[in-house]
Design a protein around this motif. Structure first.
Motif, short mmCIF file in Angstrom:
data_model
loop_
_atom_site.label_atom_id
_atom_site.label_comp_id
_atom_site.label_asym_id
_atom_site.label_seq_id
_atom_site.Cartn_x
_atom_site.Cartn_y
_atom_site.Cartn_z
N LEU A 1 73.92 -37.06 -13.57
CA LEU A 1 74.17 -38.34 -13.31
C LEU A 1 75.42 -38.25 -12.38
N GLU A 2 76.26 -37.55 -12.35
CA GLU A 2 77.63 -37.42 -11.76
C GLU A 2 76.82 -37.04 -9.99
N SER A 3 76.01 -36.05 -9.93
CA SER A 3 75.61 -35.70 -8.77
C SER A 3 74.70 -36.83 -8.07
N ILE A 4 73.83 -37.27 -8.80
CA ILE A 4 73.00 -38.66 -8.38
C ILE A 4 73.80 -39.71 -7.92
N ALA A 5 75.20 -39.90 -8.66
CA ALA A 5 75.85 -41.08 -8.19
C ALA A 5 76.64 -40.70 -6.93
N LEU A 6 77.02 -39.44 -6.98
CA LEU A 6 78.00 -38.96 -5.42
C LEU A 6 76.93 -39.15 -4.18
N GLY A 7 75.66 -38.33 -4.74
CA GLY A 7 74.63 -38.63 -3.61
C GLY A 7 74.08 -39.87 -3.33
N GLY A 8 73.91 -40.77 -3.87
CA GLY A 8 73.94 -42.27 -3.54
C GLY A 8 74.86 -42.58 -2.84
N ALA A 9 76.17 -42.32 -3.05
CA ALA A 9 77.24 -43.07 -2.32
C ALA A 9 77.36 -42.28 -0.81
N SER A 10 77.06 -41.07 -0.65
CA SER A 10 77.04 -40.44 0.66
C SER A 10 75.77 -41.05 1.52
N CYS A 11 74.74 -41.48 0.86
CA CYS A 11 73.56 -41.65 1.50
C CYS A 11 73.65 -43.15 1.96
N VAL A 12 74.10 -44.09 1.06
CA VAL A 12 74.42 -45.51 1.59
C VAL A 12 75.45 -45.51 2.54
N PHE A 13 76.24 -44.74 2.60
CA PHE A 13 77.36 -44.50 3.77
C PHE A 13 76.99 -44.19 5.08
N THR A 14 76.02 -43.16 4.91
CA THR A 14 75.25 -42.49 6.08
C THR A 14 74.41 -43.48 6.93
N VAL A 15 73.81 -44.18 5.99
CA VAL A 15 72.45 -44.94 6.66
C VAL A 15 73.20 -46.17 7.57
N ASN A 16 74.16 -46.46 7.38
CA ASN A 16 74.87 -47.84 8.33
C ASN A 16 74.98 -47.20 9.60
N PHE A 17 75.10 -45.91 9.97
CA PHE A 17 75.16 -45.24 11.26
C PHE A 17 73.62 -44.82 11.90
N THR A 18 72.94 -44.48 10.93
CA THR A 18 71.45 -44.08 11.40
C THR A 18 70.51 -44.82 11.56
N HIS A 19 70.70 -46.07 10.89
CA HIS A 19 69.60 -47.14 10.73
C HIS A 19 69.07 -47.32 12.12
N PRO A 20 69.81 -47.74 13.19
CA PRO A 20 69.16 -48.31 14.49
C PRO A 20 68.19 -47.08 15.04
N ILE A 21 68.60 -45.79 14.63
CA ILE A 21 67.60 -44.75 15.16
C ILE A 21 66.38 -44.73 14.53
N GLU A 22 66.39 -44.97 13.24
CA GLU A 22 65.38 -45.19 12.42
C GLU A 22 64.23 -46.44 12.62
N THR A 23 64.86 -47.42 13.40
CA THR A 23 64.45 -48.53 13.68
C THR A 23 63.48 -48.36 14.89
N VAL A 24 64.12 -47.67 15.73
CA VAL A 24 63.37 -47.32 17.07
C VAL A 24 62.07 -46.40 16.71
N LYS A 25 62.49 -45.47 15.89
CA LYS A 25 61.60 -44.29 15.38
C LYS A 25 60.32 -45.32 15.02
N THR A 26 60.35 -46.10 13.95
CA THR A 26 59.48 -46.84 13.42
C THR A 26 58.64 -47.67 14.54
N ARG A 27 59.39 -48.31 15.45
CA ARG A 27 58.58 -49.11 16.40
C ARG A 27 57.89 -48.22 17.23
N MET A 28 58.27 -47.18 17.70
CA MET A 28 57.75 -46.20 18.62
C MET A 28 56.43 -45.74 17.71
N GLN A 29 56.40 -45.53 16.67
CA GLN A 29 55.26 -45.09 15.70
C GLN A 29 54.24 -46.23 15.82
N VAL A 30 54.48 -47.64 15.54
CA VAL A 30 53.54 -48.57 15.44
C VAL A 30 53.02 -49.11 16.83
#
Length: 283
Positions: A10-39
């Motif tokens: 549970l400790e590891s999952i909680a800390l992993g979730g915190a790191s992932c939610v923090f990271t996605v704010n910076f990488t989401h635009p890249i994911e959006t571009v990738k999704t639209r390229m594929q579609v």
């Protein structure tokens, strides 16, 4: 100085979730571009230019709320669950067989993908939408009305396959790379430089193995709520190859790599820092 101990699940999952939610704010635009390229099948420059011209800068963060939900569920399990599951399989040592580390990553990735699939579907639909943004409740309501609960699990088979391959590659290569890096440089496993180098290596191999699964998953998840173009993973895989050729499975490779490399690096560095701050054993 308190003893360093291994984190609980549970400790590891909680800390992993915190790191992932923090990271996605910076990488989401890249994911959006990738999704639209594929579609759309358009190139990187065309997608970025059209998105910016027609929808504005803010559109690169379309679906960010669903991305937070995805990272807080799927990603927290795949990243945070890895070390406890690996240890339970007896693969914590640097000389442990690679296949056990791979298995631990595949297991946590697969479980996480099932939990986070509804958020993944909604995120993909929001990112692929090139018109006016659809409200959260409207998007959920439309999906449920037109396809029921099953609609939120569209593409789940592709998502599980993708998640197993992604997390097995990411965590397995990262774990093993730390051993090679420490042996080659003399740095310890908790050193930021060790984590950075190992995460960068993992990001490259993730892109090679995951791109085809990512392509099929996007095709399945981006289908309009009122239409069904593909009948599952195998059908989508065959139709994509028949229509666009095998190379199209790696469409969006550059933005996928551009997302995976920094995502893996930031996520893994962040969780290592959180582990260290909590007095927990490094991955």
């Amino acid at each position: 100085m308190p003893d360093i101990r291994a984190p609980t699940l549970l400790e590891s999952i909680a800390l992993g979730g915190a790191s992932c939610v923090f990271t996605v704010n910076f990488t989401h635009p890249i994911e959006t571009v990738k999704t639209r390229m594929q579609v759309t099948g358009d190139g990187l420059g065309v997608v970025v230019r059209n998105t910016l011209k027609n929808e504005g800068v803010g559109s690169f963060w379309k679906g960010i709320v669903w991305a937070w939900g995805r990272e807080g569920s799927y990603a927290s399990i795949k990243l945070g669950g890895y070390a406890p599951v690996r240890d339970a399989l007896g693969a914590s040592g640097a000389d442990a067989p690679f296949y056990l580390k791979f298995a631990a990553g595949a297991l946590t990735g697969g479980v996480g993908s099932v939990v986070g699939n509804p958020f993944d579907v909604l995120k993909t639909l929001a990112q692929a939408n090139q018109g006016k943004s659809v409200g959260l409740t409207t998007l959920v309501s439309n999906m449920y009305t037109e396809q029921g609960i099953a609609g939120f699990y569209r593409g789940v088979s592709a998502n599980i396959a993708r998640a197993c391959v992604l997390n097995a590659t990411k965590m397995g290569v990262y774990d093993v790379s730390k051993g090679y890096v420490t042996n080659a440089t003399g740095w310890n496993r908790k050193d930021v430089k060790t984590s950075f180098c190992s995460a960068t290596i993992a990001g490259f191999f993730m892109t090679l193995t995951v791109s085809p699964f990512d392509r099929v998953r996007t095709a399945l998840m981006s289908q309009p709520p009122d239409a069904k173009i593909y009948n599952g993973f195998g059908d989508a895989f065959a139709k994509i190859i028949a229509e666009s050729g095998p190379a199209s499975l790696w469409r969006g490779f550059i933005p996928i790599w551009a997302r995976f490399a920094p995502t893996a690096t930031i996520q893994l560095l962040t969780i290592e820092v959180l582990y260290d701050a909590a007095g927990l054993k490094s991955i």
